[in-house]
Design a protein around this motif. Structure first.
Motif, mmCIF file in Angstrom:
data_model
loop_
_atom_site.group_PDB
_atom_site.id
_atom_site.type_symbol
_atom_site.label_atom_id
_atom_site.label_comp_id
_atom_site.label_asym_id
_atom_site.label_seq_id
_atom_site.Cartn_x
_atom_site.Cartn_y
_atom_site.Cartn_z
ATOM 1 N N LEU A 3 0.424 10.621 -6.449
ATOM 2 C CA LEU A 3 0.690 10.967 -5.061
ATOM 3 C C LEU A 3 -0.051 12.228 -4.677
ATOM 4 O O LEU A 3 -0.056 13.204 -5.425
ATOM 5 C CB LEU A 3 2.191 11.180 -4.848
ATOM 6 C CG LEU A 3 3.108 9.989 -5.149
ATOM 7 C CD1 LEU A 3 4.555 10.439 -5.126
ATOM 8 C CD2 LEU A 3 2.872 8.867 -4.154
ATOM 9 N N ARG A 4 -0.657 12.218 -3.498
ATOM 10 C CA ARG A 4 -1.397 13.414 -3.077
ATOM 11 C C ARG A 4 -0.467 14.579 -2.785
ATOM 12 O O ARG A 4 -0.894 15.737 -2.761
ATOM 13 C CB ARG A 4 -2.253 13.093 -1.862
ATOM 14 C CG ARG A 4 -1.490 12.872 -0.564
ATOM 15 C CD ARG A 4 -2.452 12.696 0.585
ATOM 16 N NE ARG A 4 -1.767 12.719 1.876
ATOM 17 C CZ ARG A 4 -2.405 12.789 3.051
ATOM 18 N NH1 ARG A 4 -3.722 12.835 3.072
ATOM 19 N NH2 ARG A 4 -1.729 12.823 4.164
ATOM 20 N N SER A 5 0.821 14.284 -2.543
ATOM 21 C CA SER A 5 1.768 15.354 -2.225
ATOM 22 C C SER A 5 2.259 16.104 -3.454
ATOM 23 O O SER A 5 2.897 17.155 -3.316
ATOM 24 C CB SER A 5 2.983 14.768 -1.495
ATOM 25 O OG SER A 5 3.703 13.903 -2.357
ATOM 26 N N ASN A 6 1.989 15.571 -4.641
ATOM 27 C CA ASN A 6 2.449 16.215 -5.878
ATOM 28 C C ASN A 6 1.333 17.072 -6.465
ATOM 29 O O ASN A 6 0.367 16.565 -7.025
ATOM 30 C CB ASN A 6 2.891 15.145 -6.888
ATOM 31 C CG ASN A 6 4.191 14.487 -6.498
ATOM 32 O OD1 ASN A 6 4.927 15.011 -5.662
ATOM 33 N ND2 ASN A 6 4.479 13.341 -7.077
ATOM 34 N N PRO A 34 7.513 9.732 -3.418
ATOM 35 C CA PRO A 34 6.591 9.685 -2.274
ATOM 36 C C PRO A 34 7.236 10.340 -1.057
ATOM 37 O O PRO A 34 8.390 10.056 -0.728
ATOM 38 C CB PRO A 34 6.379 8.179 -2.053
ATOM 39 C CG PRO A 34 6.682 7.550 -3.368
ATOM 40 C CD PRO A 34 7.780 8.387 -3.978
ATOM 41 N N LYS A 35 6.499 11.207 -0.421
ATOM 42 C CA LYS A 35 7.035 11.988 0.684
ATOM 43 C C LYS A 35 6.567 11.390 2.009
ATOM 44 O O LYS A 35 5.379 11.210 2.231
ATOM 45 C CB LYS A 35 6.602 13.446 0.542
ATOM 46 C CG LYS A 35 7.173 14.068 -0.726
ATOM 47 C CD LYS A 35 6.423 15.296 -1.179
ATOM 48 C CE LYS A 35 6.824 15.663 -2.610
ATOM 49 N NZ LYS A 35 6.357 14.634 -3.593
ATOM 50 N N GLN A 111 0.109 17.301 3.597
ATOM 51 C CA GLN A 111 -0.334 16.326 2.595
ATOM 52 C C GLN A 111 0.806 15.377 2.198
ATOM 53 O O GLN A 111 1.070 15.132 1.016
ATOM 54 C CB GLN A 111 -0.903 17.031 1.358
ATOM 55 C CG GLN A 111 -2.239 17.712 1.602
ATOM 56 C CD GLN A 111 -3.389 16.707 1.715
ATOM 57 O OE1 GLN A 111 -3.905 16.218 0.724
ATOM 58 N NE2 GLN A 111 -3.792 16.412 2.946
ATOM 59 N N ASP A 113 2.585 11.599 2.065
ATOM 60 C CA ASP A 113 2.001 10.381 1.503
ATOM 61 C C ASP A 113 2.014 9.191 2.452
ATOM 62 O O ASP A 113 1.233 8.247 2.271
ATOM 63 C CB ASP A 113 2.762 9.989 0.232
ATOM 64 C CG ASP A 113 2.740 11.095 -0.809
ATOM 65 O OD1 ASP A 113 1.629 11.500 -1.197
ATOM 66 O OD2 ASP A 113 3.824 11.557 -1.211
ATOM 67 N N ILE A 137 -3.107 6.734 6.027
ATOM 68 C CA ILE A 137 -2.112 6.708 4.966
ATOM 69 C C ILE A 137 -1.108 5.606 5.316
ATOM 70 O O ILE A 137 -0.995 5.228 6.492
ATOM 71 C CB ILE A 137 -1.392 8.066 4.802
ATOM 72 C CG1 ILE A 137 -0.672 8.463 6.095
ATOM 73 C CG2 ILE A 137 -2.376 9.146 4.370
ATOM 74 C CD1 ILE A 137 0.173 9.717 5.975
ATOM 75 N N VAL A 242 3.497 1.866 0.299
ATOM 76 C CA VAL A 242 3.160 2.983 -0.583
ATOM 77 C C VAL A 242 2.886 2.462 -1.992
ATOM 78 O O VAL A 242 1.938 2.882 -2.669
ATOM 79 C CB VAL A 242 4.295 4.023 -0.585
ATOM 80 C CG1 VAL A 242 4.043 5.091 -1.642
ATOM 81 C CG2 VAL A 242 4.429 4.675 0.798
ATOM 82 N N ARG A 247 -3.230 0.485 3.537
ATOM 83 C CA ARG A 247 -3.418 1.521 4.545
ATOM 84 C C ARG A 247 -3.724 0.907 5.915
ATOM 85 O O ARG A 247 -4.110 -0.262 6.001
ATOM 86 C CB ARG A 247 -4.581 2.436 4.149
ATOM 87 C CG ARG A 247 -4.394 3.160 2.836
ATOM 88 C CD ARG A 247 -5.746 3.666 2.342
ATOM 89 N NE ARG A 247 -5.598 4.433 1.107
ATOM 90 C CZ ARG A 247 -5.769 5.746 1.034
ATOM 91 N NH1 ARG A 247 -6.107 6.427 2.104
ATOM 92 N NH2 ARG A 247 -5.621 6.362 -0.101
ATOM 93 N N PRO A 564 -2.748 7.722 -1.968
ATOM 94 C CA PRO A 564 -1.386 8.182 -2.247
ATOM 95 C C PRO A 564 -1.041 7.958 -3.714
ATOM 96 O O PRO A 564 -1.671 7.179 -4.395
ATOM 97 C CB PRO A 564 -0.523 7.302 -1.335
ATOM 98 C CG PRO A 564 -1.317 6.049 -1.166
ATOM 99 C CD PRO A 564 -2.771 6.478 -1.183
#
Length: 564
Positions: A3-6, A34-35, A111, A113, A137, A242, A247, A564
């Motif tokens: 995940l890009r948020s982590n 996943p956010k 950022q 997800d 996304i 996700v 996408r 993601p």
């Protein structure tokens, strides 16, 4: 799942995010999930948004149950009936792009997800679709439903009827009478967007046709059983997106945009869907000329339902007959059924479960309401990039109009000319210099059109403008959103009183019958009035692209998004 948020756990950025989110009551064990952004456009200004906060509560529960970590974010959100008061309504269209930028700032900046967007009033759905195409996304659009209204509750009017009656009384020099005030007090009986196939419900249906909303999502009664079903299904659908990595740019394609065009032509949707669909295509990096699609497909797409303001049926009737899914089912021979949808199935696979047409509210291809297009895109020497005409169904005509021009530079100037008797049957009234740049943000000409109707000139005077008109206007020949506009050097700025103009709806043309050499010798257009804003409208004037580009704020938008 990557995940890009982590962020790497032992970095300052990861630690400070943890500090912020744990302080909000989030379990540290959930921070690896996943956010998801819940994009909410709620405010207290209009009924359109009154139920969105209640949806957020349920949506958070559903998203957490699906293994996602939700974060509510807010954006600007206009209501055409409320935020049209300042600057002559010029804030309405620019707010579409402001919302798109709001989403980018909040979602891309953090950022996150994925996102799920609560789409309600006219400009929120196109803004959310544009943001989906730009950020790319996993995204689901949730159409949040239409309001219970007086016409559906054994009353006499909905809000659009009240608007038309009040506008006409004011233009006639009268005060709004007690009867209209009574109707206003009873017109809206619950939350949600305006009833009828104006821009809001049209764009809700567009989201479904594009494949960006779950099947059966539109139109639905706000806070009704089907809306809540849509909310819950949308949360589960986002979790699957996700997981699969699907996408918006996998879904928003030339084929899906064309499917949406077909749907709008088949229901006589809002003319605003043209520029909004073009903007969505631009943001998603899709090379398609939506204006040309409306122009060519309009001649071969029959009208399968007739809902206010086009005909007698209510939007409730459309929902009860199967909604967008049933119309798409009947249109399937004309559609690209292989297009992907957020449901994880193709459009054709989704439509296999839709109910067939009832033959009354929704008809079949073999027995349409009409084969005349309700939305007619015209081009020609006066509108090389396009203009749009909304027609009644069935169309009583005329479909050809030729007459001398009478030029005005504002809606008010035109209304005064109607009152003074300076506009006569056979004239072509020009209101120019009020387009995207000249307005800025496209001035409204509906009051002028209502004035013509009030003087009995609606069918005997044609109107051409680089401004816009309400989606309620579908009488007479009104050519709106002429592009290129006068303020950017379009030929509309060169028209003089007495010039002969020819409008041919069957041929799809609007032409200025003046020799090119004579036009070349005329002085360039100079705006007679310039709206001073000292704010966002000046920024809009400086950055807006033509209608052929969907009136987006850059030549070609679109972030690619990280996996993601």
């Amino acid at each position: 799942m990557e995940l890009r948020s982590n962020f790497p756990p032992n970095t300052a950025r990861a630690i400070t995010r943890r500090a912020q989110w744990v302080s909000l009551g989030i379990d540290p064990a959930d921070l690896e999930r996943p956010k998801v952004a819940i994009v909410n456009t709620s405010n207290d200004l209009a009924a359109c948004f009154a139920h969105l906060d209640d949806i957020v509560v349920v949506l958070k529960e559903e998203l957490r149950a699906a293994g996602l970590l939700p974060f509510e974010v807010r954006t600007a959100a206009p209501s055409d009936f409320i935020t049209s008061a300042g600057r002559g309504g010029r804030y309405i269209l620019p707010t579409r792009d402001l919302m798109t930028n709001d989403v980018e700032v909040m979602v891309e900046g953090a950022q996150l997800d994925a996102m799920i967007c609560l789409s309600s009033c006219d400009k929120t759905t196109p803004a959310h679709l544009m943001a989906a195409g730009r950020l790319n996304i996993p995204t689901v659009i949730v159409p949040c439903g239409y309001q219970h209204n007086g016409l559906a509750a054994d009353g006499d009017a909905d809000v659009e009827e009240v608007f038309l009656r009040a506008s006409q009384q004011v233009l006639d020099g009268d005060t709004v009478d007690a009867e209209v005030i009574r109707l206003a007090d009873q017109a809206i009986r619950g939350p949600g967007v305006c009833a009828g196939l104006a821009t809001a419900n049209s764009m809700h249906m567009v989201a479904e046709a594009l494949g960006m909303a779950v099947s059966g999502a539109a139109p639905v009664r706000a806070a009704g059983e089907r809306m809540w079903d849509t909310v819950r299904r949308s949360a589960r659908t986002l979790a699957a997106l996700v997981e699969s990595g699907t996408r918006p740019r996998d879904i928003i394609t030339a084929g899906s945009v064309t499917n949406a065009v077909r749907l709008m032509l088949s229901v006589g949707g809002s003319i605003n869907t043209i520029k909004h669909l073009q903007a969505v295509a631009i943001e998603a990096g899709v090379d398609v000329d939506v204006w040309e699609s409306y122009r060519t497909l309009g001649r071969e797409t029959p009208m399968l339902c007739s809902v206010r303001p086009n005909g007698p049926h209510l939007v409730e009737d459309l929902e009860d007959a199967g909604g967008a899914a049933t119309v798409l089912r009947e249109l399937l021979p004309l559609l690209d059924g292989d297009q992907r949808t957020v449901d994880g199935r193709t459009l054709a696979e989704n439509l296999a479960a839709a109910r067939p047409a009832d033959g009354t509210v929704i008809r079949t291809l073999a027995d349409p309401f009409s084969t005349d297009p309700a939305i007619v895109v015209v081009r020609g020497s006066l509108a090389a990039e396009g203009a749009v005409v909304k027609r009644p169904v069935p169309d009583p005509g005329p479909r050809r109009f030729r007459g001398p021009a009478k030029v005005f530079h504002s809606r008010e100037e035109g209304v005064d000319a109607v009152a003074d008797g300076r506009i006569q049957p056979g004239d072509v009234a020009i209101i120019r210099g009020i387009g995207l740049v000249g307005g800025p943000a496209m001035g409204m000409t509906s009051a002028f059109i209502f004035a013509l109707e009030g003087r009995g000139l609606g069918s005997s005077v044609a109107v051409i403008t680089d401004g816009q008109m309400s989606g309620l206007v579908n009488q007479g020949i009104v050519v709106g959103e002429v592009s290129p506009e006068a303020a950017t050097g379009g030929p509309l700025g060169l028209v003089q009183d007495g010039d002969l103009i020819d409008i041919d709806l069957d041929a799809g043309r609007v032409d200025l019958l003046v020799p090119e050499a004579e036009l070349a010798a005329r002085p360039a257009f100079t705006p007679q009035t310039q709206v001073e804003t000292n704010g966002i409208l000046d920024q809009y004037r400086a950055t807006v692209q033509p209608l052929a580009c969907g009136a987006v704020l850059c030549a070609r938008a679109g972030l690619t998004g990280e996996a993601p």
